[in-house]
Scaffold this motif. Structure first.
Motif, short mmCIF file in Angstrom:
data_model
loop_
_atom_site.label_atom_id
_atom_site.label_comp_id
_atom_site.label_asym_id
_atom_site.label_seq_id
_atom_site.Cartn_x
_atom_site.Cartn_y
_atom_site.Cartn_z
N ALA A 74 -0.25 5.69 -9.44
CA ALA A 74 -0.11 5.81 -10.94
C ALA A 74 1.63 5.44 -10.81
CB ALA A 74 -0.03 6.92 -11.51
N LEU A 75 2.16 4.62 -11.40
CA LEU A 75 3.43 3.97 -11.14
C LEU A 75 4.62 4.48 -12.36
CD1 LEU A 75 3.07 0.31 -9.70
CD2 LEU A 75 3.70 2.46 -8.61
N GLU A 76 3.85 5.34 -13.26
CA GLU A 76 4.98 5.95 -14.49
C GLU A 76 5.97 6.43 -13.78
OE1 GLU A 76 4.82 8.85 -18.03
OE2 GLU A 76 3.13 8.68 -16.84
N GLY A 77 7.24 5.93 -14.29
CA GLY A 77 8.45 6.39 -13.71
C GLY A 77 9.06 5.98 -12.68
N TRP A 78 8.28 5.05 -11.82
CA TRP A 78 8.84 4.66 -10.66
C TRP A 78 9.85 3.39 -11.08
CZ3 TRP A 78 6.70 4.29 -5.30
CH2 TRP A 78 5.98 5.34 -5.03
N SER A 79 10.82 2.91 -10.30
CA SER A 79 11.67 1.92 -10.81
C SER A 79 12.17 0.85 -9.61
CB SER A 79 12.75 2.62 -11.25
OG SER A 79 13.57 3.30 -10.35
N ARG A 132 12.35 3.11 -6.07
CA ARG A 132 12.55 4.53 -6.12
C ARG A 132 11.07 5.09 -7.00
NH1 ARG A 132 17.05 6.85 -4.93
NH2 ARG A 132 18.95 5.55 -4.73
N ASP A 133 10.65 6.19 -6.46
CA ASP A 133 9.75 6.86 -7.03
C ASP A 133 10.04 7.60 -8.25
OD1 ASP A 133 10.62 9.35 -6.22
OD2 ASP A 133 9.00 9.54 -4.57
N ALA A 134 8.97 8.20 -8.90
CA ALA A 134 9.10 8.95 -10.11
C ALA A 134 10.03 10.25 -10.09
CB ALA A 134 7.78 9.30 -10.83
N LYS A 135 10.38 10.71 -9.08
CA LYS A 135 11.33 11.52 -8.87
C LYS A 135 12.68 11.22 -8.41
CE LYS A 135 7.73 15.09 -7.62
NZ LYS A 135 7.15 15.98 -6.49
N GLY A 136 12.76 9.99 -8.38
CA GLY A 136 14.10 9.15 -7.97
C GLY A 136 14.43 8.78 -6.65
N ARG A 137 13.18 9.30 -5.84
CA ARG A 137 13.64 9.37 -4.27
C ARG A 137 13.37 7.81 -3.90
NH1 ARG A 137 9.41 13.79 -3.29
NH2 ARG A 137 8.10 12.45 -4.14
N ALA A 138 14.44 7.58 -3.07
CA ALA A 138 14.33 5.97 -2.39
C ALA A 138 12.95 5.69 -1.71
CB ALA A 138 15.58 5.69 -1.55
N VAL A 139 12.33 4.72 -2.00
CA VAL A 139 11.12 4.55 -1.15
C VAL A 139 11.35 3.21 -0.30
CG1 VAL A 139 8.54 3.81 -1.83
CG2 VAL A 139 9.71 5.31 -3.27
N ASP A 140 11.94 2.15 -0.83
CA ASP A 140 12.10 0.99 -0.09
C ASP A 140 13.31 0.15 -0.38
OD1 ASP A 140 11.48 -0.79 1.90
OD2 ASP A 140 9.97 -1.97 0.93
N SER A 141 13.80 -0.62 0.25
CA SER A 141 14.87 -1.75 -0.20
C SER A 141 14.78 -3.05 0.62
CB SER A 141 16.31 -0.92 -0.02
OG SER A 141 16.46 -0.79 1.43
N CYS A 142 15.34 -3.93 0.07
CA CYS A 142 15.55 -5.05 0.76
C CYS A 142 16.69 -5.81 0.14
CB CYS A 142 14.38 -6.09 0.39
SG CYS A 142 14.15 -7.69 0.85
N SER A 143 17.65 -6.37 1.18
CA SER A 143 18.85 -7.07 1.01
C SER A 143 18.57 -8.44 1.48
CB SER A 143 20.20 -6.38 1.62
OG SER A 143 20.07 -5.07 1.22
N TYR A 174 14.22 -1.66 -13.90
CA TYR A 174 13.15 -1.84 -14.71
C TYR A 174 12.29 -0.71 -14.15
CZ TYR A 174 8.22 -2.88 -15.78
OH TYR A 174 6.99 -2.92 -16.34
N GLU A 175 11.76 -0.08 -15.16
CA GLU A 175 11.07 1.29 -15.07
C GLU A 175 9.57 1.03 -15.42
OE1 GLU A 175 10.89 5.85 -16.44
OE2 GLU A 175 12.94 5.18 -15.77
N PHE A 176 8.49 1.43 -14.58
CA PHE A 176 7.15 1.21 -14.87
C PHE A 176 6.70 2.12 -16.00
CE2 PHE A 176 7.49 -0.73 -10.63
CZ PHE A 176 6.72 -1.71 -10.79
N GLY A 177 5.90 1.98 -16.81
CA GLY A 177 5.51 2.53 -18.02
C GLY A 177 4.08 3.37 -17.51
N ALA A 178 3.65 4.05 -18.43
CA ALA A 178 2.43 5.14 -18.02
C ALA A 178 1.06 4.42 -17.98
CB ALA A 178 2.20 6.10 -19.50
N ASP A 179 1.08 3.36 -18.41
CA ASP A 179 -0.29 2.49 -18.19
C ASP A 179 -0.47 1.50 -16.95
OD1 ASP A 179 1.61 0.95 -19.09
OD2 ASP A 179 0.36 -0.23 -20.40
N VAL A 180 0.68 1.77 -16.07
CA VAL A 180 0.42 0.82 -14.63
C VAL A 180 -0.01 1.74 -13.53
CG1 VAL A 180 2.02 -0.59 -13.22
CG2 VAL A 180 2.47 -0.41 -15.64
N VAL A 181 -0.93 1.47 -13.12
CA VAL A 181 -1.74 1.94 -11.94
C VAL A 181 -2.09 0.74 -10.75
CG1 VAL A 181 -3.56 3.24 -10.96
CG2 VAL A 181 -2.73 3.89 -13.18
N LEU A 182 -1.48 0.99 -9.70
CA LEU A 182 -1.64 -0.20 -8.79
C LEU A 182 -2.54 0.41 -7.80
CD1 LEU A 182 -0.71 -2.64 -7.76
CD2 LEU A 182 1.10 -1.63 -6.42
#
Length: 150
Positions: free
Chosen positions: A66-71, A127-138, A80-88
């Motif tokens: 569930a991606l709610e709050g992920w960004s 970032r996940d819903a708690k604001g923790r870094a999950v991945d990055s790409c430069s 961009y912040e994912f809404g409540a209805d996005v489940v991957l």
């Protein structure tokens, strides 16, 4: 008896081999797989051009997330912040397109009227819903590519 000795020896060898292998870092739950930073044609901010600029993410887990709050954000801070209805779903991809459109199961829209990803270089962060870094790409753009595989 000989079979037991062989089995014990094989288990001991496997255990030794297992400890000798380097540990691999676990893949992030949501991984950036592609950033299409330079949409085809002239950058005139048409909606079709904006939507040809995107970032694709992969759920690397064996369960739905569930991606709610992920960004997703770029180096400048456009977020961009994912809404409540996005489940991957497990092992599924989702594309975040810069322009406007109707969200679905495989694409969501940032609803911007300007580009997000710089054509010369940029960084993307998840970032996940708690604001923790999950991945990055430069990336630093090449003259032949309009996208980067992360």
């Amino acid at each position: 008896m000989r079979l037991v000795s062989a089995t014990v020896a094989a288990l001991a060898a496997a255990a030794t081999l297992g400890t000798a292998l380097p540990a691999q870092a676990a893949a992030p739950a949501l991984q950036i797989v592609k950033i299409y930073y330079d949409s085809p044609g002239a950058d005139r901010r048409s909606n079709s051009s904006l939507n040809a600029e995107y970032i694709t993410l992969l759920n690397t887990t064996k369960r739905a997330v569930a991606l709610e709050g992920w960004s997703v954000r770029d180096k400048t801070g456009y977020t961009y912040e994912f809404g409540a209805d996005v489940v991957l779903g497990a092992k599924k991809r989702i594309t975040v397109r810069t322009g406007q459109g109707g969200d679905g199961t495989s694409s969501v829209y940032w609803n911007r009227k300007q580009y997000v990803w710089n054509n010369d270089r940029d960084s993307a962060y998840v970032r996940d819903a708690k604001g923790r870094a999950v991945d990055s790409c430069s990336y630093k753009a090449s003259t032949r590519a309009a996208y980067v595989a992360c």
